[in-house]
Scaffold this active site. Structure first.
Site, PDB file in Angstrom:
ATOM      1  N   HIS A  88       0.836  -1.209   0.000  1.00 11.56           N
ATOM      2  CA  HIS A  88       0.000   0.000   0.000  1.00 11.56           C
ATOM      3  C   HIS A  88       0.873   1.262   0.000  1.00 11.56           C
ATOM      4  CE1 HIS A  88      -3.240  -2.603   2.184  1.00 11.56           C
ATOM      5  NE2 HIS A  88      -3.021  -2.996   0.949  1.00 11.56           N
ATOM      6  N   HIS A 243      -9.225  -2.007  -4.918  1.00 12.57           N
ATOM      7  CA  HIS A 243      -8.103  -2.301  -4.022  1.00 12.57           C
ATOM      8  C   HIS A 243      -7.137  -3.289  -4.672  1.00 12.57           C
ATOM      9  CE1 HIS A 243      -5.832  -2.464  -0.334  1.00 12.57           C
ATOM     10  NE2 HIS A 243      -5.726  -3.767  -0.554  1.00 12.57           N
ATOM     11  N   HIS A 269      -0.727 -11.262  -4.835  1.00 21.28           N
ATOM     12  CA  HIS A 269       0.672 -10.848  -4.715  1.00 21.28           C
ATOM     13  C   HIS A 269       1.645 -11.836  -5.351  1.00 21.28           C
ATOM     14  CE1 HIS A 269      -0.374  -7.437  -2.291  1.00 21.28           C
ATOM     15  NE2 HIS A 269      -0.974  -8.196  -1.385  1.00 21.28           N
TER      16      HIS A 269
END
Length: 288
Positions: A88, A243, A269
């Site tokens: 983030h 997101h 990820h």
């Protein structure tokens, strides 16, 4: 030749040091980071202030050591020198236009703040940036690169800009299927992507806690999803897929600024970093 570097303006760093404090999402412990201006050509570098050995960890694909529910960088020589949940913050740094930054971390994890990239971005923009003398180089992908696992995949195609097209598909009534496209030239990162928060399922909380994960998770820093509704209100109707795009941006920034069109379907990820590794191989070929 499959790719090339192009010059795009001057490199930038932070005007002055910023301190950000909060709770770490997975450990649940207090965490603090200090964002510091860095010299041109530095890139994004992390280091732990609580370790005797002040080892600097460059934010590149080779530094990634763990991808379970977050992106963690570390050293293979000094096992305790790990810093987790960087994605983030990395997205916020990308969105702010910074190229060079030193990030001092008080422990093994970044503070999660509200579960989005926006608080970091806001603090960065509040102090502003300084332009440096050296030219910024952006890596332009000139042939497709992809990574796939089962029914999830991610690819990057040649494109004069930076675009992400993401398809999210969960077998869950609250999330279901959704699609969103972010084009950096046409959509405001701060307003449309940076505010989107991480999310989790109420049914998984106990299992995650048993694994030592999400111990700092709360309604202040994540969207909690029950069987038929979210516990806390959404910021966007499609906040979940936004997101996911934020995560892609943060993970792709492991290679600095790149040009290309990323198409992702149900990727996380692990696949993001696999693609970043393959792009890195192309970058090293170009440099040699």
């Amino acid at each position: 030749m499959t790719a090339l570097y192009i010059e795009n303006g001057k490199q930038k760093t932070l005007n002055e040091e910023i301190i950000i404090e909060g709770i770490a999402l997975h450990s649940g412990k207090d965490a603090e980071i200090r964002l510091k201006p860095a010299a041109a050509g530095t890139g994004i570098v992390f280091f732990r202030s609580d370790l005797k050995q002040q080892l600097k960890l460059k934010a590149v694909p080779e530094s990634v050591v763990n991808l379970v529910r977050n992106t963690t960088i570390g050293s293979r020589e000094v096992k305790e020198a790990k810093i987790s949940t960087i994605e983030h913050l990395m997205a916020a740094v990308w969105g702010s236009g910074i190229d060079n930054l030193e990030i001092e971390v008080s422990g093994p994890e970044i503070p999660v703040i509200d579960g989005s990239a926006y608080p970091y971005y806001q603090k960065i923009m509040n102090v502003g940036l300084q332009e440096q003398q050296e030219q910024r180089q952006i890596f332009k992908v000139e042939s497709p690169v992809y990574a796939r696992q089962d029914d999830s995949y991610i690819t990057i195609l040649p494109y004069d800009g930076f675009k992400i097209s993401y398809t999210l598909d969960y077998q869950h009534p609250v999330i279901g299927s959704s699609y969103f496209e972010f084009d950096a030239e046409k959509i405001d990162f701060a307003e449309e992507i940076a505010r989107a928060r991480t999310f989790g399922f109420a049914a998984e909380v106990e299992k995650l806690h048993a694994q030592g994960l999400a111990l700092g998770g709360s309604l202040d820093n994540a969207v909690l999803i029950e069987e038929e509704k979210t516990v806390n209100p959404l910021r966007f109707e499609n906040e979940f897929v936004r997101h996911k795009i934020l995560d892609v941006i943060g993970d792709m920034f492991l290679n600095g600024r790149i040009m290309g069109h990323i198409i992702a379907v149900k990727s996380g990820h692990r696949l993001h970093v696999r693609l970043a590794e393959k792009i890195r191989e192309k970058m090293l070929e170009e440099e040699n």
